[in-house]
Scaffold this active site. Structure first.
Site, PDB file in Angstrom:
ATOM      1  CG  ASP A  42     -16.643  40.462  69.613  1.00  0.00           C
ATOM      2  OD1 ASP A  42     -15.825  41.391  69.730  1.00  0.00           O
ATOM      3  OD2 ASP A  42     -17.107  40.090  68.506  1.00  0.00           O
TER       4      ASP A  42
ATOM      5  CE1 TYR B 147     -20.475  40.610  63.424  1.00  0.00           C
ATOM      6  CE2 TYR B 147     -20.474  40.163  65.774  1.00  0.00           C
ATOM      7  CZ  TYR B 147     -19.797  40.262  64.577  1.00  0.00           C
ATOM      8  OH  TYR B 147     -18.461  39.996  64.537  1.00  0.00           O
TER       9      TYR B 147
ATOM     10  CE  LYS C  15     -16.053  42.793  66.274  1.00  0.00           C
ATOM     11  NZ  LYS C  15     -17.282  42.103  66.745  1.00  0.00           N
TER      12      LYS C  15
ATOM     13  CG  HIS D 168     -16.833  45.354  61.857  1.00  0.00           C
ATOM     14  ND1 HIS D 168     -18.131  44.957  62.085  1.00  0.00           N
ATOM     15  CD2 HIS D 168     -16.127  44.191  61.727  1.00  0.00           C
ATOM     16  CE1 HIS D 168     -18.199  43.632  62.099  1.00  0.00           C
ATOM     17  NE2 HIS D 168     -16.997  43.151  61.878  1.00  0.00           N
TER      18      HIS D 168
END
Length: 278
Positions: free
Chosen positions: A46, A51, A76, A109
């Protein structure tokens, strides 16, 4: 190597119940972390656009001996990319960064309701799924009112909603809503962002079974029928978090954990207040 159970989704696909999260793991460091996770037995990874490590995740997957079709990969959508066209482009950019030709799961998200665009993004997701470029589509941090809006506008319910959930924030009312709509819940921050590792009740249960507090909380999520994605970059913890299939919590353990729930147990941002674009 333990066989990870799967959860059936409402689109007739399945997702491993235990996955590996990579939040706050740098793009270079994530390569080794994902490699260790795959070697350990995780088959669900994930990540997210925010990120900043999609490229590293993709590199680890391409270099792995595990075939791509055996790995369930989630990313996401950024909150700043929620218009229909932006969502499509952002998805294509994510595939390019990871060097993949499809995703197993793509999530919005955050709803960022002040923008009032998450329903546009959802329509783009429905289109991408119909094209076969993403196998399953879902959301993250959505409340029931956000879910109602996108379902009403498209007739398509998310396969997954990824939300904060741990022993001090069990969200039973929200879980009941999801069950009625056949939306699977995927828990992030399953250890309460580490805050629950010193919880006395969790510690007592851990000593009883000869396991760690983290293993107790991950096992609890699994027995509750939730999908859980603990994250770590430490190889020892990555392996330990996977080692949760050789013991089972009993009724007394589950009763003690149920009593830990708090109305104010949330640690992260509230979905209606998280409105900054990123």
């Amino acid at each position: 190597m333990a066989q990870v159970p799967t959860v059936a989704l409402n689109d007739e696909r399945n997702i491993p119940q235990l996955g590996f999260g990579v939040w706050q793991v740098g793009n270079d460091e994530v390569v080794r972390a994902v490699q260790v996770a795959l070697e350990t037995g995780y088959r669900s990874i994930d990540t997210a656009q925010i990120y900043g490590n999609e490229e590293g995740v993709g590199r680890a997957i391409r270099n792995s001996a595990v075939p791509r079709e055996e790995i369930f990969i989630t990313s996401k959508l950024r909150t700043s990319q929620q218009s229909y066209d932006d969502a499509i482009r952002s998805f294509e950019d994510a595939l390019q960064r990871m060097g993949l030709n499809y995703l197993d799961l793509f999530l919005i998200h955050w709803p960022t309701p002040a923008q009032n665009k998450y329903h546009e993004a959802w329509k783009a997701f429905v289109h991408l799924q119909k094209e076969g470029r993403v196998r399953s589509i879902g959301v993250s941090n959505f409340l029931p009112e956000h879910l109602d809006k996108i379902i009403d506008e498209t007739g398509v319910a998310p396969a997954v909603n990824q939300i904060e959930l741990h022993p001090e924030y069990q969200q039973q009312d929200v879980r009941d809503f999801h069950q009625r709509h056949q939306i699977a819940i995927e828990s992030y921050s399953p250890l309460g962002s580490g805050a629950l590792l010193e919880n006395p009740a969790i510690g007592d249960i851990a000593r009883k079974h000869g396991v760690s507090p983290a293993q107790v909380m991950i096992r609890w999520q699994i027995q509750e029928g939730l999908i859980v994605i603990p994250k770590s970059s430490n190889p020892e913890r990555i392996r330990s978090n996977f080692d949760v299939f050789a013991f089972e919590l009993d009724k007394d353990d589950l009763s003690k954990i149920a009593k830990l729930d708090k109305t104010d147990g949330k640690i992260g941002s509230h979905p209606n207040e998280m409105n900054r674009p990123f």
